[in-house]
Write a protein that holds these residues in place. Structure first.
Motif, PDB file in Angstrom:
ATOM      1  N   PRO A  13       1.289  -1.015  -0.146  1.00 12.57           N
ATOM      2  CA  PRO A  13      -0.090  -0.090  -0.078  1.00 12.57           C
ATOM      3  C   PRO A  13       1.088   1.222  -0.217  1.00 12.57           C
ATOM      4  O   PRO A  13       2.008   1.131   0.293  1.00 12.57           O
ATOM      5  N   ASN A  14       0.364   2.533  -0.307  1.00 18.42           N
ATOM      6  CA  ASN A  14       0.621   4.117  -0.083  1.00 18.42           C
ATOM      7  C   ASN A  14       2.231   3.988  -0.636  1.00 18.42           C
ATOM      8  O   ASN A  14       3.526   3.889  -0.536  1.00 18.42           O
TER       9      ASN A  14
ATOM     10  N   LEU B 225       4.810   4.992   4.916  1.00 19.53           N
ATOM     11  CA  LEU B 225       4.444   3.437   6.098  1.00 19.53           C
ATOM     12  C   LEU B 225       3.429   3.967   6.799  1.00 19.53           C
ATOM     13  O   LEU B 225       2.610   3.026   8.344  1.00 19.53           O
ATOM     14  N   GLY B 226       2.847   5.392   6.628  1.00 22.43           N
ATOM     15  CA  GLY B 226       2.255   5.506   7.791  1.00 22.43           C
ATOM     16  C   GLY B 226       2.596   5.449   9.432  1.00 22.43           C
ATOM     17  O   GLY B 226       3.956   6.693   9.723  1.00 22.43           O
TER      18      GLY B 226
HETATM   19  C1  LIG Z   1      -1.738   4.873   3.481  1.00 21.71           C
HETATM   20  O1  LIG Z   1      -1.129   6.332   3.218  1.00 21.71           O
HETATM   21  C2  LIG Z   1      -2.314   7.274   3.637  1.00 21.71           C
HETATM   22  C3  LIG Z   1      -1.991   8.831   3.598  1.00 21.71           C
HETATM   23  O2  LIG Z   1      -0.829   9.217   3.973  1.00 21.71           O
HETATM   24  C4  LIG Z   1      -2.413   6.838   4.984  1.00 21.71           C
HETATM   25  O3  LIG Z   1      -3.967   7.686   5.795  1.00 21.71           O
HETATM   26  C5  LIG Z   1      -2.640   5.284   5.266  1.00 21.71           C
HETATM   27  O4  LIG Z   1      -2.736   5.257   6.407  1.00 21.71           O
HETATM   28  C6  LIG Z   1      -1.887   4.590   4.347  1.00 21.71           C
HETATM   29  N1  LIG Z   1      -2.253   3.122   4.080  1.00 21.71           N
HETATM   30  C7  LIG Z   1      -1.249   2.875   4.659  1.00 21.71           C
HETATM   31  C8  LIG Z   1      -1.087   1.254   4.784  1.00 21.71           C
HETATM   32  O5  LIG Z   1       0.432   3.276   5.748  1.00 21.71           O
END
Ligand SMILES: *[C@@H]1O[C@H](CO)[C@@H](O)[C@H](O)[C@H]1NC(C)=O
Ligand SMILES: *[C@@H]1O[C@H](CO)[C@@H](O)[C@H](O)[C@H]1NC(C)=O
Ligand SMILES: *[C@@H]1O[C@H](CO)[C@@H](O)[C@H](O)[C@H]1NC(C)=O
Ligand SMILES: *[C@@H]1O[C@H](CO)[C@@H](O)[C@H](O)[C@H]1NC(C)=O
Ligand SMILES: *[C@@H]1O[C@H](CO)[C@@H](O)[C@H](O)[C@H]1NC(C)=O
Ligand SMILES: *[C@@H]1O[C@H](CO)[C@@H](O)[C@H](O)[C@H]1NC(C)=O
Ligand SMILES: *[C@@H]1O[C@H](CO)[C@@H](O)[C@H](O)[C@H]1NC(C)=O
Ligand SMILES: *[C@@H]1O[C@H](CO)[C@@H](O)[C@H](O)[C@H]1NC(C)=O
Ligand SMILES: *[C@@H]1O[C@H](CO)[C@@H](O)[C@H](O)[C@H]1NC(C)=O
Ligand SMILES: *[C@@H]1O[C@H](CO)[C@@H](O)[C@H](O)[C@H]1NC(C)=O
Ligand SMILES: *[C@@H]1O[C@H](CO)[C@@H](O)[C@H](O)[C@H]1NC(C)=O
Ligand SMILES: CC(=O)N[C@H]1CO[C@H](CO)[C@@H](O)[C@@H]1O
Length: 717
Positions: A229-230, A276-277
């Motif tokens: 993700p991301n 990584l959030g």
């Molecule tokens: C992906 O990025 C978004 C925005 O920065 C964030 O809210 C989300 O938690 C992230 N997801 C992961 C799996 O890191």
């Protein structure tokens, strides 16, 4: 096949669990550490000379990793950057010295640990503690896995202030990995599949089997990551990629650079980033793979004169390099388990010698394999299919002492030096190394009565070297000793059987030339004449021939060679010793040549040929004890090489001495040299200056496999 190999490793793991905590000495501090080292063309090292630990106002980890092939000649750098962005407003470097428009913070390096397969760096990036692991797998159980020319780098982070932090991570490589010509034009493919995201980069005009500054001109390079993700991925200039990561935490913001473009102008880099959030620790490591593929790998002329373009072994399982990269990236969880199990087995074995010895084998293992390639031939019936029973391993003469790094293919003295590693890790591979030499020497293209010194002069063209030379006793002895060691360790007599007439020619040659040494005989690593150590190799080679004959029920041959070696051994002992009979001279009859390491005694011990009376091992151990106490930095190979020590031959001596305390001292001397962090002594060199510690033609020489000599004795009958 894969399931089977994992099962094998589980057994090994359980068996070694008790000694699993075995480690090297935490204070090892070496000039250069391996990062991605898997083949003669994937050999990326970092210069850590004088890198201070625990210091924030100096470079810390922030040094550009350099590649060896090329670092001496061109100062060649391989761009490889690592960044971590924390709480949106601070970006730290964890690899390389990447520039970015807003400037970058430096991580503080707190520790580097080297294991046989891994280089593990601990560092602190503000509120996060990082563990960066460079894994170059060693896969003894599976030639497909071994031949995959890729390495992993992984990042783990843990908060050190009790808070969770917003974290993004980034890594890129530059086009410098793809050619030794920094103005060459490259092109690339940026792809996202169902399973991975990758960049593949290649020269616009690849030149088959060609090198510039030791880099391949016919390779593709890769950086890849599992889909997560991301994630973002992009090719753009270094300033744009790193700058965008710093400002936004991602690299997919604007339109990417498109190829083709020169390597250094506008300096495109190939980046993959992940968000990584907000976390207080990573749950799983974030992993990137980097690699370099070539297919075909080696141009080879077979025994029947046919020309082959041999492929890397992984081609037997994967049709395309992308299939191979995809597998490699997805296999990480298994690969790291196998690596840990192998590291623990090797470190456990090595700890029986000493903690310093565990450090030496840790540094040597990737380097020994990194000078080789495992190849496969095509099926004769169908050239689109591979023949898994036609396996050959080739070695490149990289960065060794004598002669200097010159690209020789399968240098026989290098095979002899590295053989203990291969016997230890998988003796079947030792046979893969011998076969091309035997096949060439048995062909009409080799007409001399002694063994060749290599099979070609310019890796990766294994197309023959028919030049006569004066190392007949040296190289014939090497080949006979290795051929018997391989048959013994594997229980596989097929090579000695197939090449018996050739081996016998060499046995005859040794009978005629070893004692007295015919005048033209020279050794690869001594300037002296009449060498006792060289004659000894000949005599052990004759005895090895006797045992090869015995194994094949050639009773008359066996008896003949046994008789000669026994007579020669007595004559040798009568002439080779000092007047007080307490130690071996460098040269016969020359009392001024007062000392010699006589490393070929190791072969007598390894093969249990008992050419030399056991009393001589005792007196030689006692002599080396006095030599090691008077020469703290290392023992010269012989009188003609005063001031120089040879790592592999010193470890051969560590393998034959009868007194364990002498073995420990020999190990400590090499360790002291390797761990002398003040000057740039180069990559673990096979030969070094005893006074200054400087490596002599330092570089990632596979000859360093000789460090495994004490461990290879497990095959002793
Ligand atoms: C992906 O990025 C978004 C925005 O920065 C964030 O809210 C989300 O938690 C992230 N997801 C992961 C799996 O890191
Ligand atoms: C960075 O941002 C965090 C959270 O917003 C803040 O606490 C911190 O003071 C900032 N640090 C710097 C160096 O500006
Ligand atoms: C650096 O700091 C770490 C953590 O405080 C410590 O364990 C390590 O011994 C230090 N290393 C050196 C070389 O001072
Ligand atoms: C380095 O990191 C590893 C894994 O996070 C950890 O087990 C080890 O204790 C760390 N070593 C030092 C010296 O900080
Ligand atoms: C050694 O290598 C061979 C061929 O590559 C393989 O078949 C064998 O299983 C390996 N042996 C061990 C003990 O891993
Ligand atoms: C390097 O690449 C440039 C650009 O393609 C080319 O003109 C030059 O001849 C190359 N140099 C060598 C040594 O191959
Ligand atoms: C290998 O042979 C090819 C074809 O003859 C040649 O173009 C190439 O330069 C050679 N490579 C080396 C390293 O000498
Ligand atoms: C050698 O002879 C023994 C005893 O007769 C026999 O068992 C063995 O198979 C023979 N070996 C070879 C290689 O012929
Ligand atoms: C080698 O040793 C023999 C016997 O000691 C001696 O006769 C001969 O001159 C020596 N040869 C050389 C080249 O030193
Ligand atoms: C070893 O290094 C010292 C100091 O740099 C130098 O004087 C000496 O000649 C070198 N010795 C050898 C054998 O290269
Ligand atoms: C060498 O390493 C030791 C720690 O093992 C350290 O105290 C010393 O400062 C280092 N020397 C240099 C020149 O970096
Ligand atoms: C260039 C950069 O990001 N510098 C930052 C490094 O970290 C300190 C805080 O420790 C900041 O004040 C700097 O701006």
């Amino acid at each position: 096949m894969l399931i089977c190999s994992i099962a094998t490793f589980l057994l090994v793991f359980i068996q070694w669990f008790d000694t699993a905590r075995a480690q090297g000495d935490a204070s090892l501090w070496t000039s250069w550490v391996p990062l991605a080292v898997r083949s003669p063309y994937l050999s990326c090292w970092m210069d850590t000379t004088n890198v201070p630990f625990n210091s924030s106002n100096v470079d810390g980890i922030a040094r550009a990793p350099s590649v060896w092939p090329g670092f001496l000649q061109t100062g060649g750098i391989l761009g490889w950057a690592g960044l971590i962005r924390i709480d949106t407003n601070r970006t730290f470097m964890w690899l390389g010295t990447p520039g970015a428009p807003g400037g970058l913070n430096r991580s503080i390096l707190t520790n580097i640990q080297i294991t046989p397969t891994r280089t593990i760096m601990n560092m602190t990036a503000g509120p996060l503690d990082l563990t960066i692991t460079f894994l170059s797998p060693i896969e003894p159980a599976n030639p497909v896995l071994q031949s995959l020319p890729f390495s992993y780098v992984s990042l783990e982070a843990t908060s050190n202030d009790g808070q969770a932090h917003s974290v993004q991570v980034y890594s890129d490589i530059s086009g410098e990995w793809v050619s030794g010509n920094r103005t060459a034009i490259m092109n690339w493919v940026d792809q996202t599949t169902d399973t991975i995201v990758y960049h593949q980069v290649f020269p616009q005009n690849p030149q088959a089997f060609t090198e510039i500054s030791n880099q391949a001109e016919d390779a593709s390079i890769y950086i890849a990551q599992q889909i997560r993700p991301n994630q973002s991925s992009r090719t753009d200039t270094d300033a744009n990629c790193r700058g965008q990561f710093q400002t936004s935490g991602a690299v997919n913001v604007a339109s990417p650079e498109t190829g083709p473009a020169p390597i250094q102008q506008p300096f495109p880099v190939f980046a993959i980033a992940a968000d990584l959030g907000t976390i207080s620790a990573t749950t799983d490591p974030v992993v990137w793979g980097v690699g370099l593929t070539r297919d075909p790998a080696v141009a080879y002329i077979a025994g029947d004169g046919s020309e082959q373009q041999r492929s890397p072994y992984w081609r037997s399982q994967f049709d395309t390099p992308i299939d191979a990269v995809t597998f490699f990236i997805q296999d990480y969880p298994n690969a790291i388990e196998r690596a840990i199990a192998l590291d623990e087995k090797i470190l456990g074995d090595a700890a029986n010698v000493s903690a310093h010895y565990a450090d030496l084998v840790s540094l040597a293992a990737r380097q020994a394999l990194g000078g080789t390639e495992l190849t496969i031939g095509q099926s004769s019936a169908d050239s689109t299919q591979f023949n898994t029973s036609d396996v050959k391993m080739f070695m490149k003469n990289l960065g060794s002492q004598q002669p200097t790094s010159d690209g020789r293919v399968s240098p026989v003295e290098g095979l002899y030096s590295a053989f203990p590693f291969f016997l230890y890790v998988n003796a079947t591979w030792a046979g893969y190394l011998l076969e091309p030499v035997l096949e060439f020497a048995y062909s009409p293209r080799w007409t001399n009565p002694y063994a060749p010194r290599d099979i070609a002069l310019n890796y990766p063209n294994a197309t023959g070297d028919s030049n006569s030379h004066s190392e007949g006793v040296e190289q014939s002895g090497n080949m006979l000793i290795m051929s018997l060691a391989h048959a013994r360790a594997t229980g596989d007599g097929s090579l000695i059987n197939r090449f018996y007439p050739l081996l016998k020619t060499w046995g005859d040659y040794l009978v005629n030339n070893s004692l007295p040494l015919t005048t033209s005989q020279i050794s690869v690593d001594s300037t002296e004449t009449n060498l006792t150590n060289l004659a000894l190799k000949g005599i052990i080679g004759i005895k090895a021939m006797s045992e090869i004959s015995a194994a094949l029920n050639m009773t008359d041959d066996s008896q003949h060679f046994a008789n000669v070696s026994s007579i020669f051994a007595q004559q040798w002992q009568a002439q080779a010793l000092s007047t007080d009979h307490q130690h071996i001279l460098t040269s016969f009859g020359d009392p001024d040549s007062s000392s010699a390491l006589t490393y070929n005694l190791f072969a007598d011990r390894l093969l249990n040929t008992n050419v030399i009376q056991s009393g001589l091992y005792t007196s030689e151990s006692a002599f080396l004890k006095t030599e090691t106490s008077s020469s703290n930095g290392g023992v010269p190979v012989d009188t003609g090489l005063q001031g120089q020590a040879n790592t592999a031959w010193s470890m051969f001596a560590a393998g034959y001495v009868s007194d364990p305390s002498v073995r420990t001292t020999l190990v400590d001397q090499i360790w002291g040299h390797v761990s002398s962090n003040g000057t740039n002594n180069g990559i673990f060199p096979t030969a070094y200056n005893i006074t200054s510690g400087a490596g002599i033609n330092p570089g990632p020489s596979p000859f360093i496999g000789g460090v495994f000599a004490p461990l290879s004795l497990k095959w002793r009958p």
